[in-house]
Write a protein that holds these residues in place. Sequence first.
Motif, mmCIF file in Angstrom:
data_model
loop_
_atom_site.group_PDB
_atom_site.id
_atom_site.type_symbol
_atom_site.label_atom_id
_atom_site.label_comp_id
_atom_site.label_asym_id
_atom_site.label_seq_id
_atom_site.Cartn_x
_atom_site.Cartn_y
_atom_site.Cartn_z
ATOM 1 N N GLN A 181 -21.546 -3.718 1.114
ATOM 2 C CA GLN A 181 -22.107 -5.015 0.725
ATOM 3 C C GLN A 181 -21.103 -6.115 1.034
ATOM 4 O O GLN A 181 -19.928 -6.004 0.687
ATOM 5 N N SER A 182 -21.582 -7.183 1.668
ATOM 6 C CA SER A 182 -20.689 -8.304 1.957
ATOM 7 C C SER A 182 -20.326 -8.976 0.628
ATOM 8 O O SER A 182 -20.903 -8.673 -0.409
ATOM 9 N N SER A 183 -19.412 -9.906 0.678
ATOM 10 C CA SER A 183 -18.801 -10.366 -0.580
ATOM 11 C C SER A 183 -19.589 -11.443 -1.317
ATOM 12 O O SER A 183 -19.173 -11.900 -2.374
ATOM 13 N N ARG A 184 -20.745 -11.846 -0.824
ATOM 14 C CA ARG A 184 -21.376 -13.040 -1.400
ATOM 15 C C ARG A 184 -22.019 -12.867 -2.780
ATOM 16 O O ARG A 184 -22.270 -13.829 -3.471
ATOM 17 N N SER A 185 -22.354 -11.640 -3.148
ATOM 18 C CA SER A 185 -23.066 -11.484 -4.423
ATOM 19 C C SER A 185 -22.475 -10.330 -5.239
ATOM 20 O O SER A 185 -21.660 -9.563 -4.735
ATOM 21 N N ALA A 186 -22.937 -10.224 -6.491
ATOM 22 C CA ALA A 186 -22.477 -9.121 -7.350
ATOM 23 C C ALA A 186 -22.916 -7.802 -6.725
ATOM 24 O O ALA A 186 -23.946 -7.743 -6.029
ATOM 25 N N PHE A 187 -22.142 -6.766 -6.965
ATOM 26 C CA PHE A 187 -22.419 -5.457 -6.350
ATOM 27 C C PHE A 187 -23.776 -4.941 -6.839
ATOM 28 O O PHE A 187 -24.121 -5.058 -8.011
ATOM 29 N N SER A 274 -33.068 -4.582 -8.658
ATOM 30 C CA SER A 274 -32.845 -5.692 -9.590
ATOM 31 C C SER A 274 -31.585 -5.602 -10.435
ATOM 32 O O SER A 274 -31.399 -6.417 -11.332
ATOM 33 N N PHE A 275 -30.766 -4.585 -10.193
ATOM 34 C CA PHE A 275 -29.557 -4.454 -11.019
ATOM 35 C C PHE A 275 -28.330 -4.954 -10.264
ATOM 36 O O PHE A 275 -27.827 -4.280 -9.365
ATOM 37 N N TRP A 276 -27.897 -6.126 -10.622
ATOM 38 C CA TRP A 276 -26.708 -6.717 -9.995
ATOM 39 C C TRP A 276 -25.543 -6.543 -10.939
ATOM 40 O O TRP A 276 -25.662 -6.802 -12.131
ATOM 41 N N GLY A 277 -24.405 -6.076 -10.420
ATOM 42 C CA GLY A 277 -23.271 -5.785 -11.305
ATOM 43 C C GLY A 277 -23.352 -4.337 -11.758
ATOM 44 O O GLY A 277 -24.186 -3.563 -11.275
ATOM 45 N N TRP A 278 -22.488 -3.976 -12.688
ATOM 46 C CA TRP A 278 -22.354 -2.565 -13.078
ATOM 47 C C TRP A 278 -23.448 -2.098 -14.047
ATOM 48 O O TRP A 278 -23.699 -2.732 -15.054
ATOM 49 N N GLY A 279 -24.055 -0.988 -13.732
ATOM 50 C CA GLY A 279 -24.887 -0.258 -14.705
ATOM 51 C C GLY A 279 -26.387 -0.505 -14.623
ATOM 52 O O GLY A 279 -26.856 -1.523 -14.141
ATOM 53 N N HIS A 317 -9.712 4.098 -10.502
ATOM 54 C CA HIS A 317 -9.883 2.672 -10.200
ATOM 55 C C HIS A 317 -10.029 1.914 -11.503
ATOM 56 O O HIS A 317 -10.251 2.533 -12.563
ATOM 57 N N LYS A 318 -9.943 0.601 -11.384
ATOM 58 C CA LYS A 318 -10.095 -0.224 -12.591
ATOM 59 C C LYS A 318 -11.543 -0.151 -13.047
ATOM 60 O O LYS A 318 -12.460 -0.250 -12.227
ATOM 61 N N LYS A 319 -11.749 0.050 -14.325
ATOM 62 C CA LYS A 319 -13.122 0.163 -14.842
ATOM 63 C C LYS A 319 -13.831 -1.187 -14.717
ATOM 64 O O LYS A 319 -13.300 -2.219 -15.115
ATOM 65 N N ALA A 320 -15.020 -1.158 -14.145
ATOM 66 C CA ALA A 320 -15.775 -2.408 -13.994
ATOM 67 C C ALA A 320 -16.349 -2.831 -15.345
ATOM 68 O O ALA A 320 -16.615 -1.997 -16.209
ATOM 69 N N LYS A 321 -16.531 -4.154 -15.499
ATOM 70 C CA LYS A 321 -17.126 -4.649 -16.743
ATOM 71 C C LYS A 321 -18.639 -4.450 -16.662
ATOM 72 O O LYS A 321 -19.278 -4.924 -15.719
ATOM 73 N N PRO A 322 -19.223 -3.721 -17.627
ATOM 74 C CA PRO A 322 -20.677 -3.523 -17.556
ATOM 75 C C PRO A 322 -21.420 -4.859 -17.581
ATOM 76 O O PRO A 322 -20.981 -5.802 -18.223
ATOM 77 N N ASN A 323 -22.528 -4.899 -16.869
ATOM 78 C CA ASN A 323 -23.338 -6.097 -16.843
ATOM 79 C C ASN A 323 -24.216 -6.135 -18.099
ATOM 80 O O ASN A 323 -25.078 -5.276 -18.277
ATOM 81 N N PRO A 324 -24.003 -7.115 -18.988
ATOM 82 C CA PRO A 324 -24.770 -7.127 -20.240
ATOM 83 C C PRO A 324 -26.274 -7.300 -20.004
ATOM 84 O O PRO A 324 -27.085 -6.849 -20.801
ATOM 85 N N GLY A 325 -26.647 -7.913 -18.899
ATOM 86 C CA GLY A 325 -28.074 -8.148 -18.617
ATOM 87 C C GLY A 325 -28.837 -6.883 -18.255
ATOM 88 O O GLY A 325 -30.064 -6.877 -18.207
#
Length: 377
Positions: A181-187, A274-279, A317-325
Amino acid sequence: MACVPNLPAAVRPLLVISTFVLILTFWFNLNLSTYSFTNAIFDYANPSFHQLESVDETVATSQKTSVDKEVSDDEFAEPSVARQSSNVMQLCPLVSPKLVGWTNLSLAKTTALRKESVTKLIEAGIKPGGRYQPKDCQSRHKVAIVVPYRNRKDHLTVFLHYMHPLLQRQQLNYVVIVVEQSSRSAFNRGMLMNIGFNEAQLQEEFQCFIFHDVDLLPEDDGNPYTCPEEGKPRQMSFSIDNWNNYKPTAANHFGGVTAFSAKDFQKVNGYSNSFWGWGGEDDQLYQRVKFHNLTVARAYAGQPSLVRLVRYKTLSHKKAKPNPGRKLVLKEGSVRFQSDGLKDLRYKRLSFERKPLYTHIVVDIQPYSDRKIPNVL
Ligand code: UDP
Ligand code: MN
């Protein structure tokens, strides 16, 4: 010793000892063969692969039919040698004779893997794009390994150097596809998996897909990367070092490494986009699987003593911050099972490159502005 009355007294104890050793050896061998047969019973002996589609376009249909028939008549035949003289390649044996078992993974070993040469791997027969098929038999499984990726170069190097030889020892016909994924948006892990599925099928038809985090490594090559039976997607990474020290994860854990027949993945409409960010994306995939009445299989789960064969080690690796949404998207996501996924997949392909050890696809993805989804970025 009534039956050997003429033996000198000094020889008699020797005879007793050697008889005892003989009995012990026989017993030990018996157990070993029972053990290795038990090893083989999960999935390698899965009868359903016979129903799956062609695994090698280079073999003519009439030839395939005759080979299939030959093997199904004698499923536990000894490993076969390819008959080079005729043009027909025999199917690989149900259990690969090349497996080594436990690989003794350690931090030192992964560090050493990072420095290994690519040339050695290419010489083993990997074609551009990370494409491989056994030379001496026709694989029963044509598998696409899809890896979601961004900014984990070290992990990717270790993954490739470790996984290629392991997959080859399993005599698979496979490709490794890395979707970056390119860098423009959340993973967005789920969307990258969908893209990997889509892009792979645009190249060739694959029987099945293994969706694989870059930081998980199977510790034993007895962990089958074969195609799961249709209707039974497989959760592969349920015994992980940093997850309660290998305690099997909960039944609804569906992240890490999962395998699907291509038909099942299509049936569930893939991951949600539809899940942007972790989880969340893995949990919703589990819901989709349940919604379609598919059964999640776990290798050797019914044989606790063999669960060690499916253990995974994690690269740190560093633990990602879960996406609250994610909880909200998960809660109201079921109304979109039929639309949100493979069916409405949109992405911009920035590049497609067949690198020596993997197919590298870089994409730009964004949340859909024309669809009302919770703001979860
Ligand atoms: N990933 C990545 N870069 C990121 C985030 C995730 O490559 O910035 C990929 C990678 O394959 C990773 C997977 O997504 O293994 C799952 O993410 P992560 O390892 O952060 O999740 P965990 O399961 O460890 O909590
Ligand atoms: Mn991780």
